[in-house]
Design an enzyme around this catalytic site. Structure first.
Site, PDB file in Angstrom:
ATOM      1  N   ALA A  38       0.864  -1.264   0.111  1.00  0.00           N
ATOM      2  CA  ALA A  38       0.132   0.018  -0.002  1.00  0.00           C
ATOM      3  C   ALA A  38       0.804   1.284   0.019  1.00  0.00           C
ATOM      4  O   ALA A  38       1.905   1.058   0.538  1.00  0.00           O
ATOM      5  CB  ALA A  38      -0.869  -0.113   1.282  1.00  0.00           C
ATOM      6  N   GLY A  40       0.418   5.504   0.507  1.00  0.00           N
ATOM      7  CA  GLY A  40      -0.724   6.763   0.983  1.00  0.00           C
ATOM      8  C   GLY A  40       0.133   7.989   0.587  1.00  0.00           C
ATOM      9  O   GLY A  40       1.034   8.067  -0.203  1.00  0.00           O
ATOM     10  N   GLY A  41      -0.327   9.184   1.206  1.00  0.00           N
ATOM     11  CA  GLY A  41       0.366  10.459   0.498  1.00  0.00           C
ATOM     12  C   GLY A  41       1.531  10.681   1.406  1.00  0.00           C
ATOM     13  O   GLY A  41       2.221  11.386   0.888  1.00  0.00           O
ATOM     14  N   MET A  42       1.709  10.071   2.583  1.00  0.00           N
ATOM     15  CA  MET A  42       2.927  10.136   3.254  1.00  0.00           C
ATOM     16  C   MET A  42       3.970   8.914   3.576  1.00  0.00           C
ATOM     17  O   MET A  42       5.110   9.205   3.495  1.00  0.00           O
ATOM     18  CB  MET A  42       2.463  10.688   4.828  1.00  0.00           C
ATOM     19  CG  MET A  42       3.656  11.176   5.683  1.00  0.00           C
ATOM     20  SD  MET A  42       3.087  11.574   7.525  1.00  0.00           S
ATOM     21  CE  MET A  42       2.685  10.172   7.905  1.00  0.00           C
ATOM     22  N   ALA A  43       3.429   7.852   3.637  1.00  0.00           N
ATOM     23  CA  ALA A  43       4.064   6.675   3.732  1.00  0.00           C
ATOM     24  C   ALA A  43       3.693   5.646   2.921  1.00  0.00           C
ATOM     25  O   ALA A  43       2.763   5.586   2.159  1.00  0.00           O
ATOM     26  CB  ALA A  43       3.917   6.225   5.224  1.00  0.00           C
ATOM     27  N   LYS A  63       5.520   0.391   8.092  1.00  0.00           N
ATOM     28  CA  LYS A  63       5.208   1.540   7.562  1.00  0.00           C
ATOM     29  C   LYS A  63       6.640   2.527   7.658  1.00  0.00           C
ATOM     30  O   LYS A  63       7.225   2.563   8.469  1.00  0.00           O
ATOM     31  CB  LYS A  63       4.229   2.109   8.067  1.00  0.00           C
ATOM     32  CG  LYS A  63       3.758   3.542   7.561  1.00  0.00           C
ATOM     33  CD  LYS A  63       2.441   3.979   8.568  1.00  0.00           C
ATOM     34  CE  LYS A  63       1.731   5.029   7.903  1.00  0.00           C
ATOM     35  NZ  LYS A  63       0.559   5.540   8.676  1.00  0.00           N
ATOM     36  N   ASP A 168      -8.408  12.002  10.369  1.00  0.00           N
ATOM     37  CA  ASP A 168      -8.197  11.411   9.072  1.00  0.00           C
ATOM     38  C   ASP A 168      -9.053  10.420   9.082  1.00  0.00           C
ATOM     39  O   ASP A 168      -8.696   9.412   8.410  1.00  0.00           O
ATOM     40  CB  ASP A 168      -6.667  11.223   8.805  1.00  0.00           C
ATOM     41  CG  ASP A 168      -6.717  11.172   7.180  1.00  0.00           C
ATOM     42  OD1 ASP A 168      -7.460  11.407   6.437  1.00  0.00           O
ATOM     43  OD2 ASP A 168      -5.582  10.679   6.745  1.00  0.00           O
TER      44      ASP A 168
END
Length: 587
Positions: A38, A40-43, A63, A168
Site C-alpha cells: 500500500a 498513501g500520501g505520506m508513507a 510503514k 483523518d
C-alpha cells in the site's frame, strides 16, 4: 609540507541506508521487507517478516516515509507522533503498533499485520463504488467507533486525557480483515495535547477533504466531534455508494460541506432504513453540538438499530462479505507474500552482503564483503564464487579455504557396486514371490464355487415383494466384489434372439459385451426376446464385469433380477439403503 595521515586516521563518512534503497529483501533491524502492499500520501506499507530467536518468524506490516518526504522535518515529526500516540492505544479495533525503529536514515513503524483490505477497496471491488447492505455497513462502522472511542479516551499514567483527535477518519483508514475484524489505522495526522510537531498553521488543512467537518475546513478549534462527522460521512458513503458532498474540485466540495448541501440517504436509495438515516444525519450535523458527543454514543445508536432491525450481524457475516468482495485479491496477495518469503534473497545470491542481509539460521550475523560493494570501491572480486558465497570482511574467504582444502575425495566405487548388486538380488526375489502368490490366488479363485445373489432391477422394489425374495446387501469390506477395472460388462444367460439396446442404441445381433459407462454416468440397457417380458438394467462404473440375466416369461410377474459372481455371506441380512432422517434442530 603536508603531513601524510595513517590509514586509521582517515575519517570516512558512512552513507547509511536511505528510503530510496528500500526493496524486497532489505533488512530493517530484525524485519525483512517482503512486498510493498500500500502507498498513501505520506508513507508506504510493506509486508515484512520478523526474525526471532531459534527460527521464530511472523508476518508484520512495516510503514516507512516515502523517499521524497523522508528529509522533511515536519513529516518526520508527524511520523513520530503517530508512533507515540498509536502505540499507547491497545484495543481490538485499533491497529496495533509494535515498535518504532531506525535503520540508517530510515524511520519505520512495525505494526500488526491485517489479512484484509481497507473499506474503500471493499466498496470499489466491482470497479466502481457500490453500496453495502445497510446492516453490514452499520456493523463495520459500529466496530470502528469502538476503536476510535478508545483513542479519544487515551490518558497518561496520571489519568490526564491526551485529547487525541484522529482528523483523518475515512474508508481508506478503516481496515476489515478476512475474518470480519475491523481496525482503525493511520494516526499520521492525529492531534494530541503535547504533540511533538507544531500546531497546524493557518490555512493548512490535513486529512481528506470529502470527510472533513465544517469547523475543520474553517480552521476553527476542533475536538473529537470532527471524527464523529467523518464517521457519519463514511456510513453515508458505505450505504448509498456515493459521497454526500460533491463538486468539480476541492473548493466546490468545501463549499458544499460548509453550507451543508447534500441529499438525504432516503432520497438517494429507495427503501433506505429511516432509523439509519436519522443516525447518519445526526452524525453529519453542521453544528457540532447537534452531533453525537462521543464515538461511543454513535456506536450505541448503531447497536440499537441493529438489534431492532433484524437478525444479529456477527463478525463472521462481515468476514463472508469481505471474501465475497475481495477474496481473490487476498488470495493473490497471500501467494505473492509466500513466494517472496520463500524466494532466495537477491542480496544473498549476488553477495551484496550489507548489514540488511538476513542471517542464516544458526549463524551469527557478521559483516560481509560483496561483489557489488567491491565494484563500488574500485575492487574486482578475486574469485567468481565470491559472487555467490559471502566472505568475512577481515578474515579469509570461504573460497580461499576451499582452495586450501582441495577438491573433496572421490567416493569409493566398491561400496556402491556391492549395494547395487544387493538391490538387484532383492528385487528379483520379490518379483518371483509375487508371481507365485498371483498364481496361487488365481487357482484358489477358479476352485471356489460361484454362488448367485439376486438383486432387484430398477430404482425401487415392486410393492408385492416379500421377505422370501433374495436381496443382496451393499458390498462391505469383507464381501469380495467383481472387478470393476474391466472396460466392458458381459451379459450372460440371454436367449440367442435377444435384442439389446444401450441408451436406445441397438447392439449387433449376438453381441453380449457392453462398454462400461464412465465414472459418474449410468447406462440404460433394454433387453427384449420372444416369449419374455422386456427388461431394463442400469449399468454404472461399479457394475460387475459379468452379469447373468434371468428374463421373466411373458405370463409371470416375478421380480426381475441380475446375478453376480460375488459370494454373499450368509450372515448378511437384507438392509434398507434409505438413510435415517436427521433429528430436528433443537435450536
Amino acid at each position: 609540507m603536508v603531513d601524510q595521515l595513517a590509514p586509521e586516521d582517515i575519517e570516512v563518512e558512512e552513507v547509511g541506508l536511505s528510503a530510496e534503497d528500500l526493496r524486497p529483501g532489505t533488512r530493517l533491524g530484525r524485519y525483512e521487507l517482503l512486498l510493498p502492499i500500500a502507498k498513501g500520501g505520506m508513507a508506504r506499507v510493506w509486508a515484512a517478516r520478523q526474525h526471532g530467536q531459534r527460527g521464530f518468524s511472523k508476518t508484520v506490516a512495516i510503514k516507512t516515509i516515502l523517499p521524497h518526504l523522508a528529509e522533511e522535518a515536519e513529516f518526520e515529526k508527524m511520523f513520530l507522533d503517530e508512533a507515540r500516540i498509536a502505540a499507547m492505544v491497545h484495543h481490538p479495533n485499533v491497529c496495533e503498533i509494535y515498535e518504532l525503529g531506525e535503520e540508517g536514515k530510515v524511520l519505520y513503524l512495525a505494526m500488526e499485520w491485517i489479512n484484509g483490505e481497507s473499506l474503500v477497496h471493499i466498496l470499489r471491488s466491482s470497479g466502481k463504488m457500490a453500496p453495502m447492505e445497510p446492516r453490514l455497513a452499520a456493523r463495520i462502522v459500529a466496530d470502528a467507533c469502538a476503536g476510535l472511542h478508545a483513542a479519544h479516551n487515551l490518558t497518561d499514567d496520571f489519568g490526564k486525557p491526551f485529547g487525541v483527535v484522529h482528523r483523518d477518519v475515512s474508508p481508506h483508514n478503516i481496515l476489515v480483515s478476512a475474518d470480519g475484524n475491523v481496525k482503525v489505522a493511520d494516526f499520521g495526522v492525529a492531534k494530541a495535547l503535547g504533540q511533538m510537531h507544531s500546531a497546524t498553521m493557518a490555512g493548512q488543512v490535513k486529512g481528506k477533504i470529502s470527510y472533513m467537518s465544517p469547523e475543520q475546513i474553517a480552521g476553527a478549534p476542533a475536538d473529537r466531534r470532527i471524527d464523529i462527522f467523518a464517521m457519519g460521512v463514511v456510513l453515508y458513503e458505505a450505504t448509498t455508494g456515493q459521497r454526500p458532498f460533491k463538486g468539480e474540485g476541492d473548493p466546490q466540495v468545501m463549499h458544499a460541506i460548509i453550507s451543508g448541501q447534500f441529499t438525504p440517504p432516503t432520497r438517494v436509495l429507495r427503501g433506505y432504513p429511516p432509523e439509519l438515516e436519522a443516525i447518519v444525519l445526526r452524525a453529519m450535523a453542521q453544528d457540532p453540538a447537534q452531533r453525537f458527543p462521543t464515538a461511543e454514543r454513535l456506536r450505541m445508536a448503531l447497536e440499537e438499530y441493529l438489534a431492532r432491525s433484524g437478525p444479529i450481524i456477527t463478525q463472521s457475516n462481515v468476514g463472508a462479505f469481505v471474501h465475497q468482495c475481495v477474496g481473490n485479491v487476498l488470495d493473490r496477495r497471500r501467494d505473492r507474500i509466500r513466494a517472496a518469503a520463500n524466494a532466495p534473497n537477491p542480496e544473498d545470491i549476488s553477495n551484496t552482503g550489507n548489514h540488511n542481509a538476513p542471517p542464516t539460521a544458526g549463524t551469527p550475523s557478521r559483516p560481509v564483503v560483496s561483489g557489488v560493494h567491491q565494484a563500488a570501491h574500485g575492487q574486482t572480486p578475486s574469485h567468481p564464487m565470491q559472487q555467490l558465497m559471502p566472505s568475512d570482511a577481515t578474515g579469509p574467504s570461504i573460497v580461499a579455504a576451499m582452495a586450501r582444502q582441495g577438491p573433496p575425495p572421490a567416493p569409493s566405487v566398491g561400496k556402491y557396486a556391492v549395494a547395487a548388486l544387493v538391490g538387484v538380488v532383492v528385487a528379483v526375489l520379490l518379483g518371483v514371490g509375487a508371481i507365485f502368490m498371483l498364481r496361487a490366488r488365481a487357482t484358489e479363485s477358479a476352485e471356489t464355487p460361484k454362488s448367485t445373489a439376486s438383486v432387484p432391477i430398477g430404482s425401487a422394489a415392486p410393492s408385492h415383494a416379500t421377505a422370501s425374495t433374495p436381496v443382496a446387501s451393499a458390498p462391505t469390506a469383507s464381501t469380495p466384489t467383481a472387478a470393476t477395472t474391466s472396460p466392458s460388462v458381459e451379459l450372460r444367460g440371454l436367449p440367442a434372439d435377444a435384442v439389446i439396446r444401450v441408451d436406445d442404441q441397438p447392439l449387433s445381433p449376438g453381441v453380449r459385451q457392453i462398454t462400461r459407462p464412465p465414472k459418474g454416468k449410468v447406462a440404460e440397457v433394454k433387453i427384449t426376446a420372444a416369449g419374455f417380458a422386456p427388461e431394463t438394467l442400469k449399468l454404472d462404473e461399479s457394475t460387475p464385469s459379468s452379469v447373468e440375466v434371468a428374463l421373466t416369461l411373458a405370463t409371470t410377474t416375478t421380480t426381475n433380477t441380475i446375478t453376480t459372481a460375488a459370494p454373499t455371506s450368509p450372515a448378511t441380512a437384507p438392509q434398507s439403503t434409505r438413510k435415517p432422517a436427521l433429528p430436528a434442530n433443537p435450536y
